[in-house]
Enzyme design. Structure first.
Site, PDB file in Angstrom:
ATOM      1  N   GLU A  49     -11.399  -0.221  -3.374  1.00 55.29           N
ATOM      2  CA  GLU A  49     -10.718   0.322  -2.085  1.00 55.29           C
ATOM      3  C   GLU A  49      -9.407   1.234  -2.451  1.00 55.29           C
ATOM      4  O   GLU A  49      -9.188   1.376  -3.620  1.00 55.29           O
ATOM      5  CB  GLU A  49     -10.292  -1.090  -1.112  1.00 55.29           C
ATOM      6  CG  GLU A  49      -9.205  -2.092  -1.880  1.00 55.29           C
ATOM      7  CD  GLU A  49      -9.084  -3.152  -1.240  1.00 55.29           C
ATOM      8  OE1 GLU A  49      -9.311  -3.092   0.055  1.00 55.29           O
ATOM      9  OE2 GLU A  49      -8.282  -3.824  -1.817  1.00 55.29           O
TER      10      GLU A  49
ATOM     11  N   ASP B 267       0.833  -1.283   0.035  1.00 54.61           N
ATOM     12  CA  ASP B 267       0.183   0.044   0.243  1.00 54.61           C
ATOM     13  C   ASP B 267       0.794   1.282  -0.150  1.00 54.61           C
ATOM     14  O   ASP B 267       0.752   2.229   0.862  1.00 54.61           O
ATOM     15  CB  ASP B 267      -0.932   0.204   1.249  1.00 54.61           C
ATOM     16  CG  ASP B 267      -1.930  -1.279   1.456  1.00 54.61           C
ATOM     17  OD1 ASP B 267      -2.062  -1.883   0.391  1.00 54.61           O
ATOM     18  OD2 ASP B 267      -2.064  -1.817   2.676  1.00 54.61           O
TER      19      ASP B 267
HETATM   20  O1  FUB Z   1      -3.080  -3.835   3.366  1.00 52.80           O
HETATM   21  C1  FUB Z   1      -4.334  -3.996   3.498  1.00 52.80           C
HETATM   22  C2  FUB Z   1      -5.336  -3.801   2.522  1.00 52.80           C
HETATM   23  O2  FUB Z   1      -5.165  -4.435   1.378  1.00 52.80           O
HETATM   24  C3  FUB Z   1      -5.331  -2.338   1.894  1.00 52.80           C
HETATM   25  O3  FUB Z   1      -5.776  -1.497   2.967  1.00 52.80           O
HETATM   26  C4  FUB Z   1      -5.975  -2.591   0.820  1.00 52.80           C
HETATM   27  O4  FUB Z   1      -6.115  -1.482  -0.027  1.00 52.80           O
HETATM   28  C5  FUB Z   1      -5.119  -3.656   0.237  1.00 52.80           C
HETATM   29  O5  FUB Z   1      -4.070  -3.419  -0.595  1.00 52.80           O
END
Ligand code: FUB
Length: 662
Positions: free
Chosen positions: A216, A28
């Site tokens: 997301e 991320d």
């Molecule tokens: O790293 C945990 C989660 O996985 C992140 O918050 C999302 O965007 C995905 O990458």
């Protein structure tokens, strides 16, 4: 690539292609440019602790803290250590291991770090802020989380309208107050389901009606009057990076397409940021390079990103090479190649410890790889080493630019020798060295190919040679303070096909040194660059000054890309005396056997396999006559680093210095 031991709180420099961080998993990646440097704020994947804490799943994301990294060139990354641990968050659950994707922005000289965490009083996520005076911290967490914001993956857009906008979760957006720690309107407008639970959400859904299944990780930015909302979502089975554009920060947004397709290796998530650094746009994203069987332990990568004239984004293809210019004098991890023939594979150096990195396997005749953007500006003259493993005797060539480029260096990898000295190093890592024949100009691309295959290459590294020789001046040279003679004409080595030093007996040496064919080479005083022939070998005399008291014949060979093992070297110097100097002796050290003549009289024979030791042997007493005296020597060696040191000493064992070398 080698592992770096974690040194908490001590800045640590990592040299990187993709993935860019080698000492830990991280995912991320939010990259921001502060004070002329790129700062990277990733989340920090770890293997779940054992025994498993309550509520933590073995097969799920597990994150307890954040590190921050910085770089001035996108190649060398400094780990500034941990900036926040889950135990530091006043409103967070200290054992939730839920510190997911963060962001950091600067406003009015303060750095605001936004991060998701599981709140103390329940499941799911909310978002909090920590504040610092410097991008690398120390950060102080704000006492409460941001009210009205439920979810993960915060991103803050500082828009040209003067406002700051918080994006989070599946593309939601709300305007932040000037204090940067509250949103302007936290009135719930929607109920969102997160697993079993329901959340009252404020803000707007910018991805409503756009391709956004399981969206997301929103990352919003502004460029050339357009607002870009970029985000991972599931197109088929795993995440792609898509994007939408708008003329307003909070939309409406129009879907434009993909920035990156699904990961070819099946890594389920991708998460990214886009940043302009020194005029070039870059995409930071993640994949599970160091953990191919577990896509919850990920690693950060970078690629260059380009826009079309209409403002849309060109799709980015993931590479191993990544970005940044690599110094030729650093370890060049060629397993992170720019391109390669289809048979080339990468293999972990150590399956048990994947952070050791990879090697590239060049399987067959014609296998090749390229490695772009290598900076030769600090390389002056020298050689290149390679860390390799082979299953048979093989070879490879490094060329400038491409398959037709000039040859920079040629390597022979001898891992199996036959006969009396049989060795078998097949399958073992070896360091091989080759002289650099052609020096590329400044920044260039390398093309590495093999004629035989059967070869793994871990890394290559160019090294400047220490200076062993210099061009003689036109003035006479005195011996050095200890009387050593450092100016010589040296003949390129005669190949003797010798594999041992055990044969250097008097009779063998006489047959070499005193045969008329050989002595003919000295019939006339050699001159610089003079060409001669010996037993069908074309050789050249070179006039040179040794930088050291011992004349490093091994380095002389290297300098002229000649053979250095199993060879016979010949050296001549002319000593001028103002008057006869009687009762002096020639004192010699040589590696290995050698023979010395003064004015054509043989005055010293040093037999056997010997090391170079000052004054190892001395001649009978001789006279250096007034005027010119010709001193010549021959040094023979099998497998060994040939050199010699020569001086005259008087009857009191003091060095003779009142002579001049022509
Ligand atoms: O790293 C945990 C989660 O996985 C992140 O918050 C999302 O965007 C995905 O990458």
């Amino acid at each position: 690539m080698r592992q770096f031991l974690p040194l908490l709180f001590l800045p640590l420099t990592l040299h990187a292609q993709n993935p860019i961080i080698h000492n830990q998993f991280c995912a991320d990646p939010t990259a921001r440019v502060f004070n002329g440097k790129v700062y990277l704020y990733p989340s920090h994947d770890i293997n779940p602790p054992k025994p498993l804490p309550e509520g933590v799943r073995e097969d799920w994301f597990c994150m307890e803290d954040y590190h921050v990294f910085s770089s001035e060139n996108l190649t060398d990354w400094k780990d500034h250590g941990v900036i926040i641990n889950q135990k530091d968050v006043p409103w967070g659950n200290p054992g939730a291991y839920s510190m997911w994707a963060p962001d950091c922005v600067e406003r009015n000289g303060k750095y605001y770090f936004y991060f998701p965490d599981a709140p103390k009083d329940g499941h799911g996520f909310t978002i909090g802020v920590a504040i610092a005076d410097k991008p690398e911290g120390p950060f102080t967490p704000v006492k409460t989380n941001i009210q009205g914001v439920g979810g993960i993956d915060p991103c803050v857009l500082l828009a040209s309208d003067g406002n700051a906008y918080l994006f989070w979760g599946p593309g939601r957006c709300a305007k932040l107050k000037d204090n940067m720690i509250e949103i302007e309107d936290d009135t719930p407008v929607e109920t969102i389901k997160f697993g079993e639970r329901e959340f009252q959400m404020s803000g707007v859904n910018c991805l409503k009606d756009l391709p956004s299944r399981q969206a997301e990780g929103p990352f919003a930015f502004e460029y050339n009057g357009n607002f870009y909302l970029t985000y991972p979502y599931v197109r088929e089975n795993t995440e792609v990076l898509g994007y939408a554009m708008s003329k307003h920060p909070m939309g409406p947004y129009e879907y434009k397409g993909l920035i990156m397709k699904e990961h070819a290796n099946g890594c389920w998530t991708n998460h990214h940021s886009i940043v302009n650094f020194k005029g070039q746009w870059y995409l930071f994203y993640h994949q599970n390079d160091y953990s191919p069987n577990d896509d919850k332990r990920r690693s950060v990568r970078i690629e260059k990103l380009y826009f079309n004239p209409d403002g849309t984004i060109k799709e980015v293809t993931p590479t191993l090479r990544g970005v940044g210019i690599v110094d030729a004098l650093s370890k060049i991890e060629v397993d992170r190649y720019s391109s390669a023939s289809s048979d080339v594979k990468i293999e972990f150096l150590d399956e048990e410890d994947k952070f050791q990195g990879w090697s590239a396997r060049l399987e067959k005749k014609g296998s090749y790889l390229t490695f772009n953007d290598v900076d030769f500006s600090k390389f002056e003259n020298g050689y290149v080493t390679a860390n390799v493993k082979a299953d048979k005797n093989t070879s490879f060539i490094i060329r400038d630019k491409n398959a037709k480029g000039k040859i920079i260096a040629q390597f022979k990898v001898v891992c199996i020798t036959e006969g009396q000295f049989k060795r078998d190093y097949s399958g073992q890592w070896l360091t091989v060295t080759a002289p650099v024949n052609y020096l590329p100009k400044n920044i260039t691309d390398l093309y590495i190919s093999t004629e035989e295959g059967g070869l793994n290459i871990d890394n290559i590294q160019f090294k400047n040679s220490e200076k062993y020789f210099s061009k003689p001046s036109s003035t006479f040279l005195q011996p050095d303070n200890d009387g050593f003679i450092k100016r010589w004409h040296i003949l390129e080595p005669i190949n003797m096909d010798l594999f041992t030093n055990a044969i250097f007996t008097d009779s063998y040496l006489d047959s070499v040194f005193c045969n008329s064919n050989y002595t003919k080479l000295f019939a006339t005083q050699p001159s610089d660059n003079q060409k001669v022939k010996y037993n069908n070998q074309n050789l050249v005399w070179h006039k040179t000054d040794s930088e050291r008291f011992n004349v490093k014949l091994f380095r002389f060979s290297e300098m002229y890309s000649k053979k250095y093992y199993g060879v016979l070297y010949s050296a001549v110097t002319v000593i001028n005396c103002d008057e006869d100097i009687e009762n002096v002796r020639l004192a010699v050290g040589s590696n290995s056997a050698s023979c010395w003549w003064l004015n054509d009289e043989k005055i010293l024979l040093m037999q056997g396999d010997r090391r170079m030791v000052k004054d190892d042997c001395v001649s009978k007493s001789v006279t250096l006559k007034k005027g010119r005296n010709v001193l010549r020597g021959a040094v023979i060696n099998g497998p060994g680093m040939s050199d010699f040191c020569v001086r005259f000493i008087d009857k009191n064992l003091n060095p003779v210095r009142n002579i001049r070398i022509e």
